[in-house]
Design a protein around this motif. Structure first.
Motif, short mmCIF file in Angstrom:
data_model
loop_
_atom_site.label_atom_id
_atom_site.label_comp_id
_atom_site.label_asym_id
_atom_site.label_seq_id
_atom_site.Cartn_x
_atom_site.Cartn_y
_atom_site.Cartn_z
N SER A 7 0.84 -1.19 0.00
CA SER A 7 0.00 0.00 0.00
C SER A 7 0.87 1.24 0.00
CB SER A 7 -0.93 0.01 1.22
OG SER A 7 -0.18 0.09 2.41
N PRO A 8 0.40 2.32 -0.60
CA PRO A 8 -0.79 2.40 -1.43
C PRO A 8 -0.56 1.79 -2.81
CG PRO A 8 0.38 4.49 -1.51
CD PRO A 8 1.15 3.61 -0.55
N ARG A 9 -1.56 1.64 -3.61
CA ARG A 9 -1.40 1.13 -4.98
C ARG A 9 -0.84 2.21 -5.88
NH1 ARG A 9 -3.87 -3.19 -7.09
NH2 ARG A 9 -2.33 -2.77 -8.72
N HIS A 10 -1.28 3.43 -5.63
CA HIS A 10 -0.82 4.58 -6.41
C HIS A 10 -0.49 5.72 -5.45
CE1 HIS A 10 -2.27 2.74 -10.19
NE2 HIS A 10 -3.30 2.35 -9.46
N GLU A 11 0.55 6.47 -5.77
CA GLU A 11 0.93 7.61 -4.95
C GLU A 11 1.43 8.71 -5.88
OE1 GLU A 11 1.03 7.72 -1.41
OE2 GLU A 11 1.61 9.83 -1.53
N VAL A 12 0.80 9.87 -5.76
CA VAL A 12 1.27 11.04 -6.50
C VAL A 12 1.68 12.07 -5.48
CG1 VAL A 12 0.72 12.82 -8.18
CG2 VAL A 12 -0.29 10.55 -8.42
N THR A 13 2.90 12.57 -5.59
CA THR A 13 3.38 13.52 -4.61
C THR A 13 4.22 14.59 -5.28
OG1 THR A 13 4.48 13.69 -2.45
CG2 THR A 13 5.54 12.32 -4.11
N GLU A 14 4.40 15.67 -4.59
CA GLU A 14 5.20 16.76 -5.13
C GLU A 14 6.67 16.57 -4.75
OE1 GLU A 14 1.95 20.40 -5.32
OE2 GLU A 14 3.54 20.44 -3.83
N THR A 98 16.25 -19.25 1.25
CA THR A 98 16.97 -18.71 0.09
C THR A 98 16.10 -18.79 -1.17
OG1 THR A 98 17.99 -20.88 -0.20
CG2 THR A 98 19.26 -19.20 0.97
N GLY A 99 14.81 -18.82 -0.97
CA GLY A 99 13.92 -18.78 -2.12
C GLY A 99 13.74 -20.12 -2.79
N ASP A 100 13.96 -21.21 -2.06
CA ASP A 100 13.81 -22.53 -2.66
C ASP A 100 12.40 -22.77 -3.19
OD1 ASP A 100 16.02 -24.35 -0.36
OD2 ASP A 100 16.40 -22.96 -2.01
N ALA A 101 11.44 -22.13 -2.57
CA ALA A 101 10.06 -22.28 -3.03
C ALA A 101 9.65 -21.11 -3.90
CB ALA A 101 9.12 -22.41 -1.84
N GLY A 102 10.61 -20.32 -4.32
CA GLY A 102 10.31 -19.19 -5.19
C GLY A 102 9.98 -17.93 -4.41
N TYR A 103 9.72 -16.90 -5.17
CA TYR A 103 9.46 -15.59 -4.62
C TYR A 103 8.04 -15.18 -5.00
CZ TYR A 103 14.55 -15.51 -4.34
OH TYR A 103 15.86 -15.81 -4.07
N THR A 104 7.35 -14.50 -4.08
CA THR A 104 6.01 -14.01 -4.34
C THR A 104 6.04 -12.49 -4.29
OG1 THR A 104 5.03 -15.98 -3.32
CG2 THR A 104 3.60 -14.07 -3.65
N PHE A 105 5.50 -11.89 -5.34
CA PHE A 105 5.52 -10.44 -5.45
C PHE A 105 4.16 -9.84 -5.11
CE2 PHE A 105 9.50 -8.94 -7.44
CZ PHE A 105 10.14 -10.16 -7.58
N GLY A 106 4.20 -8.64 -4.55
CA GLY A 106 3.00 -7.85 -4.37
C GLY A 106 2.59 -7.19 -5.67
N SER A 107 1.50 -6.47 -5.63
CA SER A 107 0.96 -5.83 -6.84
C SER A 107 1.67 -4.53 -7.18
CB SER A 107 -0.53 -5.55 -6.66
OG SER A 107 -1.23 -6.76 -6.48
N GLY A 108 2.52 -4.06 -6.26
CA GLY A 108 3.32 -2.87 -6.55
C GLY A 108 2.65 -1.57 -6.15
N THR A 109 3.49 -0.55 -5.97
CA THR A 109 3.03 0.82 -5.75
C THR A 109 3.58 1.67 -6.89
OG1 THR A 109 2.97 0.67 -3.33
CG2 THR A 109 3.19 2.87 -4.30
N ARG A 110 2.67 2.30 -7.62
CA ARG A 110 3.10 3.19 -8.71
C ARG A 110 3.28 4.58 -8.14
NH1 ARG A 110 3.34 2.93 -14.10
NH2 ARG A 110 2.32 0.88 -14.06
N LEU A 111 4.52 5.03 -8.11
CA LEU A 111 4.85 6.34 -7.54
C LEU A 111 5.11 7.34 -8.65
CD1 LEU A 111 5.67 8.23 -5.17
CD2 LEU A 111 8.00 7.33 -5.42
N THR A 112 4.44 8.48 -8.55
CA THR A 112 4.68 9.59 -9.47
C THR A 112 5.05 10.80 -8.65
OG1 THR A 112 3.04 8.71 -11.03
CG2 THR A 112 3.71 11.01 -11.30
N VAL A 113 6.22 11.35 -8.93
CA VAL A 113 6.68 12.55 -8.25
C VAL A 113 6.67 13.69 -9.25
CG1 VAL A 113 8.51 13.62 -6.88
CG2 VAL A 113 8.14 11.15 -6.75
N VAL A 114 5.88 14.71 -8.95
CA VAL A 114 5.72 15.82 -9.93
C VAL A 114 6.43 17.08 -9.42
CG1 VAL A 114 3.58 14.91 -10.81
CG2 VAL A 114 3.54 16.54 -8.90
#
Lengths: 114, 110
Positions: A7-14, A98-114
């Motif tokens: 969290s968050p899924r999206h973040e826009v900040t200055e 050491t990742g023998d069972a693999g890695y699981t990823f989250g859905s990510g946070t898309r960050l935009t800095v303006v």
């Protein structure tokens, strides 16, 4: 299991503002990873923790970036101050050992800095 | 330096074709290799995981092979479908570190 939760899924900040990204790993996983994905550089490992201890932070681009893992179920990635070039998708992943069972990823946070 | 290369960078095929995606890595001292799928604007979905001691893994229409000595892995997709359109990422595991390739963008045309 709900998987890796970010969290968050999206973040826009200055520019100049502080940004905090959050991650909850899969219960029972003892390794946690923060990745950054950009068009130019693809997926890059920023830092990883094992048993809540930072093991390798050589991928952290600058001192403006910091990460913490206060307990086994929570991690934060903070950018202070943020800059436009920090705009990217930030992924958190977890694994057991050491990742023998693999890695699981989250859905990510898309960050935009303006 | 541990580098992972994926070829081709992009691929467009008609529905029903069998196809092969290639991944090569410079450091053969790997723990495992994982293939992921990424849809636009989405996260990474694990497709197949191959341990360093294994030669291949299969899941449905997908088959991944691993040749450590030559530093190569292939992902074979049988009878491709439009729903297979996505970016496919190869990630090589070195202990607690995953090194990613740049990905292959696949488009399956109906």
């Amino acid at each position: 299991d709900a998987g890796v939760i970010q969290s968050p899924r999206h973040e826009v900040t200055e520019m100049g503002q502080e940004v905090t990204l959050r991650c909850k790993p899969i219960s029972g996983h003892n390794s946690l990873f923060w990745y950054r994905q950009t068009m130019m550089r693809g997926l890059e490992l920023l830092i990883y923790f094992n048993n809540n201890v930072p093991i390798d932070d050589s991928g952290m681009p600058e001192d403006r970036f910091s990460a913490k893992m206060p307990n086994a179920s929570f991690s934060t990635l903070k950018i202070q101050p943020s800059e436009p070039r920090d705009s990217a998708v930030y992924f958190c992943a977890s694994s057991f050992g050491t990742g023998d069972a693999g890695y699981t990823f989250g859905s990510g946070t898309r960050l935009t800095v303006v | 330096k541990q580098e992972v290369t994926q070829i081709p960078a992009a691929l467009s095929v008609p529905e029903g074709e069998n196809l092969v995606l290639n991944c090569s890595f410079t450091d053969s001292a790997i723990y495992n290799l994982q293939w992921f799928r990424q849809d636009p604007g989405k996260g990474l979905t694990s497709l197949l995981l191959i341990q360093s001691s294994q030669r291949e893994q299969t899941s449905g229409r997908l088959n991944a092979s691993l040749d450590k000595s030559s530093g190569r892995s292939t992902l074979y997709i049988a009878a491709s479908q439009p729903g297979d359109s996505a970016t496919y990422l190869c990630a090589v595991g070195y202990g607690n570190k995953l090194v990613f390739g740049a990905g292959t963008i696949l488009r399956v045309k109906s």
